[in-house]
Design a protein around this motif. Structure first.
Motif, PDB file in Angstrom:
ATOM      1  N   TYR A  82      41.850  38.860  26.572  1.00 18.25           N
ATOM      2  CA  TYR A  82      41.534  38.610  27.973  1.00 18.25           C
ATOM      3  C   TYR A  82      42.620  39.199  28.864  1.00 18.25           C
ATOM      4  CZ  TYR A  82      38.111  35.454  25.994  1.00 18.25           C
ATOM      5  OH  TYR A  82      37.053  34.937  25.267  1.00 18.25           O
ATOM      6  N   ILE A  83      42.174  39.821  29.956  1.00 20.52           N
ATOM      7  CA  ILE A  83      43.079  40.514  30.867  1.00 20.52           C
ATOM      8  C   ILE A  83      42.972  39.883  32.241  1.00 20.52           C
ATOM      9  CG2 ILE A  83      43.623  42.733  31.946  1.00 20.52           C
ATOM     10  CD1 ILE A  83      42.239  44.044  29.483  1.00 20.52           C
ATOM     11  N   LEU A  84      44.110  39.497  32.781  1.00 19.25           N
ATOM     12  CA  LEU A  84      44.144  38.882  34.095  1.00 19.25           C
ATOM     13  C   LEU A  84      45.051  39.705  35.002  1.00 19.25           C
ATOM     14  CD1 LEU A  84      44.186  35.191  35.013  1.00 19.25           C
ATOM     15  CD2 LEU A  84      45.904  36.661  36.053  1.00 19.25           C
ATOM     16  N   TYR A  85      44.520  40.089  36.145  1.00 17.90           N
ATOM     17  CA  TYR A  85      45.281  40.846  37.142  1.00 17.90           C
ATOM     18  C   TYR A  85      45.753  39.899  38.234  1.00 17.90           C
ATOM     19  CZ  TYR A  85      45.484  43.285  41.659  1.00 17.90           C
ATOM     20  OH  TYR A  85      45.828  43.694  42.922  1.00 17.90           O
ATOM     21  N   SER A  86      47.044  39.982  38.560  1.00 15.84           N
ATOM     22  CA  SER A  86      47.606  39.124  39.600  1.00 15.84           C
ATOM     23  C   SER A  86      48.467  39.937  40.556  1.00 15.84           C
ATOM     24  CB  SER A  86      48.463  38.023  38.967  1.00 15.84           C
ATOM     25  OG  SER A  86      49.158  37.279  39.959  1.00 15.84           O
ATOM     26  N   HIS A  87      48.537  39.475  41.801  1.00 16.81           N
ATOM     27  CA  HIS A  87      49.516  40.009  42.736  1.00 16.81           C
ATOM     28  C   HIS A  87      50.892  39.454  42.392  1.00 16.81           C
ATOM     29  CE1 HIS A  87      46.319  40.743  46.115  1.00 16.81           C
ATOM     30  NE2 HIS A  87      46.017  41.320  44.975  1.00 16.81           N
ATOM     31  N   ASP A  88      51.929  40.094  42.913  1.00 17.32           N
ATOM     32  CA  ASP A  88      53.284  39.631  42.611  1.00 17.32           C
ATOM     33  C   ASP A  88      53.761  38.550  43.575  1.00 17.32           C
ATOM     34  OD1 ASP A  88      53.681  41.145  44.906  1.00 17.32           O
ATOM     35  OD2 ASP A  88      55.147  42.513  44.025  1.00 17.32           O
ATOM     36  N   ASP A  89      52.934  38.194  44.557  1.00 17.58           N
ATOM     37  CA  ASP A  89      53.322  37.164  45.528  1.00 17.58           C
ATOM     38  C   ASP A  89      52.398  35.948  45.437  1.00 17.58           C
ATOM     39  OD1 ASP A  89      51.131  38.535  46.546  1.00 17.58           O
ATOM     40  OD2 ASP A  89      51.740  38.275  48.633  1.00 17.58           O
ATOM     41  N   HIS A 162      42.028  37.852  38.932  1.00 16.72           N
ATOM     42  CA  HIS A 162      40.747  37.815  38.249  1.00 16.72           C
ATOM     43  C   HIS A 162      40.894  38.199  36.783  1.00 16.72           C
ATOM     44  CE1 HIS A 162      40.702  42.191  38.877  1.00 16.72           C
ATOM     45  NE2 HIS A 162      40.702  42.006  40.171  1.00 16.72           N
ATOM     46  N   LEU A 163      39.982  37.649  35.985  1.00 20.50           N
ATOM     47  CA  LEU A 163      40.049  37.779  34.527  1.00 20.50           C
ATOM     48  C   LEU A 163      38.753  38.347  33.974  1.00 20.50           C
ATOM     49  CD1 LEU A 163      41.532  35.478  31.893  1.00 20.50           C
ATOM     50  CD2 LEU A 163      39.044  35.777  31.823  1.00 20.50           C
ATOM     51  N   VAL A 164      38.894  39.283  33.025  1.00 20.23           N
ATOM     52  CA  VAL A 164      37.756  39.827  32.292  1.00 20.23           C
ATOM     53  C   VAL A 164      38.155  39.989  30.824  1.00 20.23           C
ATOM     54  CG1 VAL A 164      36.805  41.094  34.260  1.00 20.23           C
ATOM     55  CG2 VAL A 164      38.419  42.235  32.729  1.00 20.23           C
ATOM     56  N   HIS A 165      37.166  40.182  29.974  1.00 14.72           N
ATOM     57  CA  HIS A 165      37.433  40.480  28.575  1.00 14.72           C
ATOM     58  C   HIS A 165      37.874  41.936  28.445  1.00 14.72           C
ATOM     59  CE1 HIS A 165      36.722  41.033  24.238  1.00 14.72           C
ATOM     60  NE2 HIS A 165      36.855  39.711  24.149  1.00 14.72           N
ATOM     61  N   THR A 200      27.651  37.352  36.187  1.00 13.75           N
ATOM     62  CA  THR A 200      28.367  36.114  36.465  1.00 13.75           C
ATOM     63  C   THR A 200      29.695  36.451  37.125  1.00 13.75           C
ATOM     64  OG1 THR A 200      27.342  34.919  34.624  1.00 13.75           O
ATOM     65  CG2 THR A 200      29.416  34.029  35.493  1.00 13.75           C
ATOM     66  N   PHE A 201      29.739  36.269  38.426  1.00 15.84           N
ATOM     67  CA  PHE A 201      30.953  36.454  39.222  1.00 15.84           C
ATOM     68  C   PHE A 201      31.295  35.086  39.800  1.00 15.84           C
ATOM     69  CE2 PHE A 201      29.068  40.618  39.000  1.00 15.84           C
ATOM     70  CZ  PHE A 201      30.134  41.500  38.974  1.00 15.84           C
ATOM     71  N   LYS A 202      32.288  34.461  39.221  1.00 18.06           N
ATOM     72  CA  LYS A 202      32.577  33.065  39.574  1.00 18.06           C
ATOM     73  C   LYS A 202      34.049  32.879  39.943  1.00 18.06           C
ATOM     74  CE  LYS A 202      31.048  29.769  36.819  1.00 18.06           C
ATOM     75  NZ  LYS A 202      31.007  28.771  35.687  1.00 18.06           N
ATOM     76  N   CYS A 203      34.255  32.188  41.044  1.00 19.24           N
ATOM     77  CA  CYS A 203      35.583  31.769  41.456  1.00 19.24           C
ATOM     78  C   CYS A 203      35.796  30.339  40.960  1.00 19.24           C
ATOM     79  CB  CYS A 203      35.704  31.847  42.976  1.00 19.24           C
ATOM     80  SG  CYS A 203      37.297  31.338  43.621  1.00 19.24           S
ATOM     81  N   ILE A 204      36.748  30.157  40.044  1.00 18.87           N
ATOM     82  CA  ILE A 204      36.983  28.858  39.419  1.00 18.87           C
ATOM     83  C   ILE A 204      37.779  27.973  40.372  1.00 18.87           C
ATOM     84  CG2 ILE A 204      37.859  27.666  37.382  1.00 18.87           C
ATOM     85  CD1 ILE A 204      35.645  29.736  36.810  1.00 18.87           C
ATOM     86  N   SER A 205      37.181  26.888  40.830  1.00 20.71           N
ATOM     87  CA  SER A 205      37.797  26.051  41.851  1.00 20.71           C
ATOM     88  C   SER A 205      39.150  25.484  41.426  1.00 20.71           C
ATOM     89  CB  SER A 205      36.854  24.901  42.217  1.00 20.71           C
ATOM     90  OG  SER A 205      37.492  24.001  43.114  1.00 20.71           O
TER      91      SER A 205
END
Length: 274
Positions: A82-89, A162-165, A200-205
């Motif tokens: 699983y790959i998750l992209y994040s900002h640095d802030d 956000h995360l994808v396989h 399936t595009f979901k924002c996990i609360s």
């Protein structure tokens, strides 16, 4: 049951104080041992030395090569499914990876795109002021908000993190280099996922991050690209049209399940012409 290990990719450009806060949250608030990969652009503010002294993986460029190229370089080091992209802030909430694990285990396939609920003092999915810098960030206020907030999962988000396989990442090629230094890269990635069958595009609360507001992209020494124009020329419509008629919103509507293909109607044709 899934083995919950994530490769977290973070492009960074001389934002050391924010980056330290992000690292603190990933160390303190994770339940599993994840791979954290940075791409360091320049790093002359002390970022390069800080990362070298840590146990994090990283790639490096002497100059700022842009978000999309940074992601491409860092993704060469990916080890997990699983790959998750994040900002640095960003600052990740407690148990963020547990909430993602629970969401993944509900899916029957890897055709999903999960994003975090972006909390900020302004311009977030949720506006809630816990500070506008690492120096005045109110940890306890943010933690208490995360514990008490009842916002449902949301529909159609293209926000980071956000995360994808990794299979989807490899099929789509990740972020497209024509969107360097970054504007328009997120909706483009979602459009490529759509073309691979993701609905399936979901924002996990419960998976909340506090975002200090795209600190990197506000820097004066970054030449911005016209991501809207590039997207329009690539797909025949702009990102706003994609969010409205494909993703069914801008990440602030309640999640109602997998999306359907857009149905042609007079409103859609009018918006396309405009």
């Amino acid at each position: 049951f899934i083995l919950m290990k994530i490769s977290i990719i973070v492009p960074t450009f001389n934002n050391l104080n924010y980056l330290k806060l992000l690292c603190q949250s990933l160390i303190d608030n994770s339940n599993y041992e994840h791979q954290i990969i940075f791409h360091i652009n320049d790093g002359s503010d002390g970022t390069l030395d800080f990362i070298k002294k840590s146990n994090f993986s990283y790639t490096y460029s002497e100059n700022n090569i842009g978000l999309c190229s940074s992601m491409k370089e860092a993704s060469k080091l990916i080890k997990n499914d699983y790959i998750l992209y994040s900002h640095d802030d960003m600052f990740f909430c407690k148990n963020w990876d547990i909430f993602l694990k629970e969401a993944i285990e509900k899916e029957k396939s890897n055709l999903f795109y999960f994003s975090g609920t972006n909390v900020s003092y302004k311009d977030g999915i949720i506006d809630f002021d816990c500070g506008n810098s690492p120096e005045n960030f109110d940890f306890s206020k943010f933690n208490k908000f995360c514990e008490n907030d009842k916002t449902p999962d949301l529909q159609g988000s293209h926000w980071a993190p956000h995360l994808v396989h990794k299979d989807l990442w490899n099929k789509t090629g990740g972020f497209s280099l024509e969107f360097n230094p970054g504007d328009g890269s997120d909706p483009d990635f979602c459009m490529k996922l759509w073309n691979e069958g993701v609905r399936t595009f979901k924002c996990i609360s419960k998976f909340k991050v506090y975002h200090f507001g795209s600190v990197t992209t506000r820097k004066r020494d970054i030449k911005k690209n016209n991501g809207t124009k590039v997207f329009l020329l690539k797909y025949g419509f702009n990102p706003r049209f994609f969010r409205k008629f494909y993703l069914k919103g801008d990440g602030k509507e309640k999640f109602l399940g997998p999306l359907d293909n857009p149905k042609i109607n007079p409103n859609m044709i009018l918006n396309l012409i405009i």
